[in-house]
Design a protein around this motif. Structure first.
Motif, PDB file in Angstrom:
ATOM      1  N   PRO A  92      37.133 -40.389 -33.015  1.00 27.50           N
ATOM      2  CA  PRO A  92      36.597 -41.174 -34.339  1.00 27.50           C
ATOM      3  C   PRO A  92      38.545 -41.105 -34.305  1.00 27.50           C
ATOM      4  N   LYS A  93      39.208 -40.285 -34.750  1.00 24.28           N
ATOM      5  CA  LYS A  93      40.607 -40.131 -35.283  1.00 24.28           C
ATOM      6  C   LYS A  93      41.399 -40.662 -34.278  1.00 24.28           C
ATOM      7  N   ASP A  94      41.525 -40.327 -33.401  1.00 25.39           N
ATOM      8  CA  ASP A  94      42.465 -40.621 -31.889  1.00 25.39           C
ATOM      9  C   ASP A  94      41.738 -42.529 -32.008  1.00 25.39           C
ATOM     10  N   LEU A  95      40.666 -42.486 -31.982  1.00 26.08           N
ATOM     11  CA  LEU A  95      40.948 -44.138 -31.175  1.00 26.08           C
ATOM     12  C   LEU A  95      40.797 -45.265 -32.629  1.00 26.08           C
ATOM     13  N   LYS A  96      40.657 -44.294 -33.809  1.00 22.88           N
ATOM     14  CA  LYS A  96      41.670 -45.324 -35.180  1.00 22.88           C
ATOM     15  C   LYS A  96      42.593 -45.634 -35.247  1.00 22.88           C
ATOM     16  N   ALA A  97      43.529 -44.317 -34.465  1.00 22.78           N
ATOM     17  CA  ALA A  97      45.069 -44.441 -34.420  1.00 22.78           C
ATOM     18  C   ALA A  97      45.258 -45.248 -33.269  1.00 22.78           C
ATOM     19  N   LEU A  98      44.502 -45.140 -31.991  1.00 17.60           N
ATOM     20  CA  LEU A  98      44.873 -46.096 -31.089  1.00 17.60           C
ATOM     21  C   LEU A  98      45.100 -47.145 -31.242  1.00 17.60           C
ATOM     22  N   ALA A  99      43.905 -47.872 -31.811  1.00 17.85           N
ATOM     23  CA  ALA A  99      43.666 -48.952 -32.357  1.00 17.85           C
ATOM     24  C   ALA A  99      44.813 -49.725 -33.174  1.00 17.85           C
ATOM     25  N   ASN A 100      44.689 -49.111 -34.390  1.00 15.04           N
ATOM     26  CA  ASN A 100      45.674 -49.404 -35.077  1.00 15.04           C
ATOM     27  C   ASN A 100      47.332 -49.232 -34.777  1.00 15.04           C
ATOM     28  N   PHE A 101      47.705 -48.559 -34.323  1.00 14.15           N
ATOM     29  CA  PHE A 101      48.794 -48.582 -32.764  1.00 14.15           C
ATOM     30  C   PHE A 101      48.940 -50.322 -32.155  1.00 14.15           C
ATOM     31  N   MET A 102      48.549 -50.418 -31.245  1.00 15.59           N
ATOM     32  CA  MET A 102      47.495 -51.444 -30.754  1.00 15.59           C
ATOM     33  C   MET A 102      47.918 -52.416 -31.513  1.00 15.59           C
ATOM     34  N   GLU A 103      47.004 -53.227 -32.521  1.00 17.78           N
ATOM     35  CA  GLU A 103      47.203 -53.657 -33.605  1.00 17.78           C
ATOM     36  C   GLU A 103      48.891 -54.015 -34.286  1.00 17.78           C
ATOM     37  N   ARG A 156      51.073 -53.210 -32.556  1.00 14.09           N
ATOM     38  CA  ARG A 156      52.563 -54.125 -31.476  1.00 14.09           C
ATOM     39  C   ARG A 156      51.959 -55.205 -31.090  1.00 14.09           C
ATOM     40  N   GLY A 157      50.951 -56.089 -32.382  1.00  8.52           N
ATOM     41  CA  GLY A 157      50.403 -57.338 -32.131  1.00  8.52           C
ATOM     42  C   GLY A 157      49.607 -57.892 -30.376  1.00  8.52           C
ATOM     43  N   LEU A 158      48.599 -56.312 -30.375  1.00  4.79           N
ATOM     44  CA  LEU A 158      47.929 -56.748 -29.117  1.00  4.79           C
ATOM     45  C   LEU A 158      46.839 -56.145 -30.114  1.00  4.79           C
ATOM     46  N   LYS A 159      46.183 -56.449 -29.036  1.00  5.92           N
ATOM     47  CA  LYS A 159      44.331 -57.267 -29.371  1.00  5.92           C
ATOM     48  C   LYS A 159      43.862 -55.494 -28.749  1.00  5.92           C
ATOM     49  N   ALA A 160      43.252 -54.539 -29.911  1.00  8.59           N
ATOM     50  CA  ALA A 160      41.934 -53.073 -29.123  1.00  8.59           C
ATOM     51  C   ALA A 160      40.897 -53.669 -29.348  1.00  8.59           C
ATOM     52  N   ARG A 161      39.831 -54.388 -28.059  1.00  7.91           N
ATOM     53  CA  ARG A 161      38.663 -54.719 -28.858  1.00  7.91           C
ATOM     54  C   ARG A 161      37.505 -53.737 -28.129  1.00  7.91           C
ATOM     55  N   ILE A 162      38.498 -53.267 -26.785  1.00  3.59           N
ATOM     56  CA  ILE A 162      37.069 -52.008 -26.437  1.00  3.59           C
ATOM     57  C   ILE A 162      37.512 -51.219 -27.801  1.00  3.59           C
ATOM     58  N   VAL A 163      38.871 -50.593 -27.899  1.00  5.26           N
ATOM     59  CA  VAL A 163      38.759 -49.415 -28.511  1.00  5.26           C
ATOM     60  C   VAL A 163      37.820 -49.922 -30.057  1.00  5.26           C
TER      61      VAL A 163
END
Ligand SMILES: NC(=O)c1ccc[n+]([C@@H]2O[C@H](COP(=O)([O-])OP(=O)(O)OC[C@H]3O[C@@H](n4cnc5c(N)ncnc54)[C@H](O)[C@@H]3O)[C@@H](O)[C@H]2O)c1
Length: 426
Positions: free
Chosen positions: A269-280, A282-289
């Motif tokens: 849970p925490k790693d996926l949240k961090a990854l999505a937040n990190f991508m977003e 940077r202006g990227l979409k994290a749809r699958i995450v």
């Protein structure tokens, strides 16, 4: 033999402290939690993992492992320091680097006094750019030295699974070594010399990212399985059978491909949240995450809906939750589905009883006096109108479920003899 210090003696740090000592290295464990250090020094493990207690006692008695509350001593009397402190989520899902930076600062201060070259290895799960960014900056500021000159810096992300952590330490699928200087590389290879798993040497940012890609992919397999599970339930098809047969295709494979209550634990849970937040960020979409996280949260509500289908309004109904650890063979309750379920049941006014063979003490810290804690899972079943199985402890296959409503989130075959049996995806 390498002299190793470890900053942060939690799940990962303790398994490594014991594991490295069992490989013949001389290990010093340092933590800010002095109570933990006192317990460990007496040979009393602070977490449950198979084989850990014996390993701890052996390492202590052979003089290969000791613990200290003195950060300077830990660094001074070792050649390499692993950082394995926590990297929890901030309320907005971004990564909280507080522990990593504090640890880096104390290592940096110790390096200023030490004088000799020293290797610092980030084992905590950190977003790409953290080791060469925040960690390097903190170490350089405090030590007055420059990375890759005065001290070495490397990333060595961890892939062990709680529940089989000691086994995973000695036989991981691969050891990822993120380095950018030869001396650090050679020292890390020497440390893992006796572990026969493949060692992959890459750069630091790649090593950091591999950890997130691995966790996100494993979690998305579970959420995909759960989405298939909802369809199977609708169709009256056994999802286990569907996924088993689909998984026989070697391109798909059988692992992490089970439907149920979803994933919990200190990492996904925490790693996926961090990854999505990190991508977003940077202006990227994290749809699958993001979808992976959303599907996972839905499983709790699907379980509650199945319960309501048979019991109606849950107010004042006596509901048992079997299993509070986020998976079997650990006492870790972080982000556990059992705890989340207990909370949701309480919110709906139910009277909640709980059981877990190993995680009751940790669960008490989460749920306090709001639930009744049962030593005997059979008593819990007897006292409940309905039970939800949230962790697949093997002993739950030995219980008598007859006469009860059972919502099975983990596929416990014995529970099928219940008066009403509802699997979440079968
Ligand atoms: N638990 C797992 O299965 C697992 C698997 C792979 C990777 N990881 C990653 O490893 C890291 C550690 O995870 P964990 O589960 O062991 O965490 P944990 O919370 O169990 O342990 C962290 C420890 O660090 C200590 N600490 C905090 N600040 C400190 C400081 N400044 N100096 C020294 N010690 C300090 C804490 O007291 C605690 O004992 C995290 O980044 C996690 O994502 C965990």
């Amino acid at each position: 033999m390498v002299r190793i210090s470890i900053f942060g003696i939690g799940y990962v740090g303790l398994v490594h402290a014991v594991g490295f000592a069992m490989l013949g290295h001389e290990v010093i464990g340092y933590d800010v939690d002095e109570r933990k250090l006192r317990r460990l020094s007496q040979g009393l493990p602070t977490i449950y993992e198979e084989g850990l207690e014996e390993g701890l006692r052996m390492a202590l008695s052979e003089g290969l492992l000791r613990f200290t509350a003195d950060a300077v001593e830990a660094v001074r009397e070792s050649d390499v320091t692993f950082i394995s402190v926590g990297t929890p989520s901030n309320p907005d899902g971004s990564q909280d680097l507080g522990q990593v930076i504090a640890a880096s600062r104390s290592i940096g201060r110790a390096l200023r006094e030490k004088g000799d070259w020293h290797l610092v290895v980030v084992k905590s799960t950190v977003l790409p750019g953290t080791t060469l960014g925040a960690v390097k900056k903190a170490l350089e500021e405090e030590s007055g030295l420059r990375a890759f000159e005065g001290f070495g810096l490397a990333s060595n992300p961890e892939f062990l699974r709680e529940g089989t952590a000691m086994r995973d330490f000695f036989a991981p699928d691969r050891i990822v070594i993120g380095v950018q200087d030869e001396r650090s590389k050679q020292l890390l290879l020497q440390i893992y010399e006796k572990v026969s798993s493949p060692k992959v040497v890459t750069d630091i940012n790649t090593a950091e990212l591999v950890k997130y890609v691995s966790n996100a992919f494993l979690a998305l397999r579970i959420s995909f399985a759960n989405e298939v599970g909802a369809l199977c339930k609708e169709l009256g098809v056994d999802c286990y059978e569907v996924l088993r047969i689909a998984g026989m295709d070697h391109r798909i494979g059988p692992h992490f491909f089970r439907a149920g209550l979803g994933f919990g634990g200190s990492c996904f849970p925490k790693d996926l949240k961090a990854l999505a937040n990190f991508m977003e960020s940077r202006g990227l979409k994290a749809r699958i995450v993001r979808a992976t996280l959303e599907v996972n949260e839905e499983q709790i509500h699907r379980a509650i809906a199945l319960l309501e289908k048979h019991l109606g309004d849950l107010r004042s109904r006596r509901i048992g939750v079997l299993g509070l650890a986020f998976k079997p063979n650990t006492d870790d309750v972080r982000e556990s589905r059992g705890i989340a379920l207990a909370r949701e049941l309480l919110r709906r006014g139910a009277t909640v009883g709980v059981h877990d063979p190993k995680a009751m003490e940790n669960a008490r810290r989460e749920l306090g006096g709001a639930v009744t804690y049962y030593e005997s899972p059979q008593r819990l079943i007897e006292d409940s109108e309905a039970v939800i199985i949230a962790t697949e402890w093997s002993e739950y296959e030995l219980l008598d479920y007859r006469g009860k409503v059972v919502i099975d989130g983990r596929r416990v075959e014995k529970a099928r003899e219940a008066r009403v049996y509802e699997g979440m995806a079968w």
